[in-house]
Write a protein that holds these residues in place. Sequence first.
Motif, PDB file in Angstrom:
ATOM      1  N   ARG A  29      89.509 110.786  90.294  1.00  0.00           N
ATOM      2  CA  ARG A  29      89.753 110.296  91.655  1.00  0.00           C
ATOM      3  C   ARG A  29      90.944 111.011  92.287  1.00  0.00           C
ATOM      4  O   ARG A  29      90.959 111.246  93.493  1.00  0.00           O
ATOM      5  CB  ARG A  29      89.978 108.782  91.641  1.00  0.00           C
ATOM      6  N   GLN A  30      91.936 111.356  91.467  1.00  0.00           N
ATOM      7  CA  GLN A  30      93.067 112.121  91.993  1.00  0.00           C
ATOM      8  C   GLN A  30      92.601 113.512  92.427  1.00  0.00           C
ATOM      9  O   GLN A  30      93.043 114.033  93.462  1.00  0.00           O
ATOM     10  CB  GLN A  30      94.169 112.245  90.935  1.00  0.00           C
ATOM     11  N   MET A  31      91.686 114.123  91.671  1.00  0.00           N
ATOM     12  CA  MET A  31      91.177 115.444  92.049  1.00  0.00           C
ATOM     13  C   MET A  31      90.263 115.365  93.261  1.00  0.00           C
ATOM     14  O   MET A  31      90.131 116.340  94.011  1.00  0.00           O
ATOM     15  CB  MET A  31      90.451 116.087  90.868  1.00  0.00           C
ATOM     16  N   PHE A  32      89.619 114.203  93.471  1.00  0.00           N
ATOM     17  CA  PHE A  32      88.779 114.044  94.668  1.00  0.00           C
ATOM     18  C   PHE A  32      89.576 114.341  95.937  1.00  0.00           C
ATOM     19  O   PHE A  32      89.014 114.774  96.942  1.00  0.00           O
ATOM     20  CB  PHE A  32      88.230 112.620  94.750  1.00  0.00           C
ATOM     21  N   LYS A  33      90.886 114.100  95.908  1.00  0.00           N
ATOM     22  CA  LYS A  33      91.719 114.350  97.081  1.00  0.00           C
ATOM     23  C   LYS A  33      91.740 115.838  97.438  1.00  0.00           C
ATOM     24  O   LYS A  33      91.980 116.206  98.585  1.00  0.00           O
ATOM     25  CB  LYS A  33      93.138 113.842  96.844  1.00  0.00           C
ATOM     26  N   GLU A  34      91.511 116.695  96.430  1.00  0.00           N
ATOM     27  CA  GLU A  34      91.435 118.134  96.671  1.00  0.00           C
ATOM     28  C   GLU A  34      90.029 118.541  97.122  1.00  0.00           C
ATOM     29  O   GLU A  34      89.870 119.515  97.863  1.00  0.00           O
ATOM     30  CB  GLU A  34      91.768 118.914  95.393  1.00  0.00           C
ATOM     31  N   LEU A  35      89.026 117.816  96.661  1.00  0.00           N
ATOM     32  CA  LEU A  35      87.637 118.232  96.857  1.00  0.00           C
ATOM     33  C   LEU A  35      86.980 117.617  98.085  1.00  0.00           C
ATOM     34  O   LEU A  35      86.052 118.199  98.645  1.00  0.00           O
ATOM     35  CB  LEU A  35      86.815 117.883  95.612  1.00  0.00           C
ATOM     36  N   PHE A  36      87.429 116.419  98.490  1.00  0.00           N
ATOM     37  CA  PHE A  36      86.821 115.704  99.617  1.00  0.00           C
ATOM     38  C   PHE A  36      87.855 115.468 100.704  1.00  0.00           C
ATOM     39  O   PHE A  36      89.049 115.319 100.416  1.00  0.00           O
ATOM     40  CB  PHE A  36      86.263 114.356  99.175  1.00  0.00           C
ATOM     41  N   SER A  37      87.396 115.377 101.940  1.00  0.00           N
ATOM     42  CA  SER A  37      88.300 115.005 103.030  1.00  0.00           C
ATOM     43  C   SER A  37      88.645 113.529 102.914  1.00  0.00           C
ATOM     44  O   SER A  37      87.950 112.761 102.224  1.00  0.00           O
ATOM     45  CB  SER A  37      87.650 115.296 104.389  1.00  0.00           C
ATOM     46  N   ALA A  38      89.703 113.113 103.589  1.00  0.00           N
ATOM     47  CA  ALA A  38      90.195 111.738 103.486  1.00  0.00           C
ATOM     48  C   ALA A  38      89.136 110.709 103.878  1.00  0.00           C
ATOM     49  O   ALA A  38      89.142 109.578 103.366  1.00  0.00           O
ATOM     50  CB  ALA A  38      91.444 111.562 104.349  1.00  0.00           C
TER      51      ALA A  38
END
Length: 365
Positions: A51-60
């Motif tokens: 979920r922390q890496m999702f911040k790099e992969l997905f927009s807010a």
Amino acid sequence: MDKNLYMDIHIIQTVPPSCVNRDDTGSPKMAMYGGTMRARVSSQAWKRAMRQMFKELFSADFIGYRTKRLPELIAAKMYEGHEELDSEAVGKTVNDVLALAGVKAGGDKKSTLFFASSQQIKNIAELAVKYHKDTFSKESKKKIFKADLEKAVNDNPSVDILLFGRMAASNVSLNYDAAAQVAHSISTHTVSNEYDYFTAVDDCGEKDTAGAGHLGTVEFNSSTLYRYATVNIRELADNLEVNELKMAVRGFTEAFIRSMPTGRQNTFANRTLPSLVYVAMREDQPINLAGAFERPVVARDKGYVEESKRILAEYAGKVYADYVAAPSKAWAVGGTCGDLAEQVNLAELLEMIEQETGRYLGEGK
């Protein structure tokens, strides 16, 4: 969709001396499997890292917040464009609208974590402003706003809510079933924990003073892990548009492959990448291949990794021959799985997963 589609991700990953995920005593987590002790990393720890890496992969807009501070997030949104609102009145309004929506959340120690998407927070805040400005009685406002607030909490879930699910003990109608499952990672071999005895010198201590300024011990182990996760693409497709679905499946895969829990990371600098990634698209059921390692791998002159790769491929082939059909599509990164999978690199894997997801939805037919 009439046809099921599951994506199974199997990983062999070696981790050097580390304490990636520790228990309440500070020891690395362990598990008994096949009659011997194995290193273990909990699914919760790896999902948090993902979920922390999702911040790099997905927009807010596509990720959510799992927090006790939901009222604060809603209040902050209420002030956007409405700076004149009174803070005390806003706090009361937020509590009222959350209660109407069936959400038990707050900043005190007794409150529980609640998973909400950015869009859900925004929609609740907009309704809360209207609720605040409405001059009707509380009972009348309950009739006017209750259904809309419940809808605001349920609609527009973020990608991570759809993947990992949401449980609301206070109101089961707010629950979301997880479209993805992540297994506890276990070592393919027997593991015993070790201890690092360390000392720290006081830089400003007296020159003639003997001894250390601080001393202690850190428990650690090293291991070659088998990691597994699966995604129910059909279930995700019920809630996402085509491009969103492809993005979610690709992002989940990349995050599962590249992420690493951060336990004692500064002490051990243990961040590694997998030695093997085997991805299988299945139309019947998900299959965890942990049984390959029920008999612990024995280290030889080549260590654990190569033998773990070989045993995984051998076991998968036997499972397919004895019980189920082979995957409809399969790829391997970082090593070969023989005839079981097409060998690719990570960038090619992610592209092919996206294409296969599109084909499942009818693209390219």
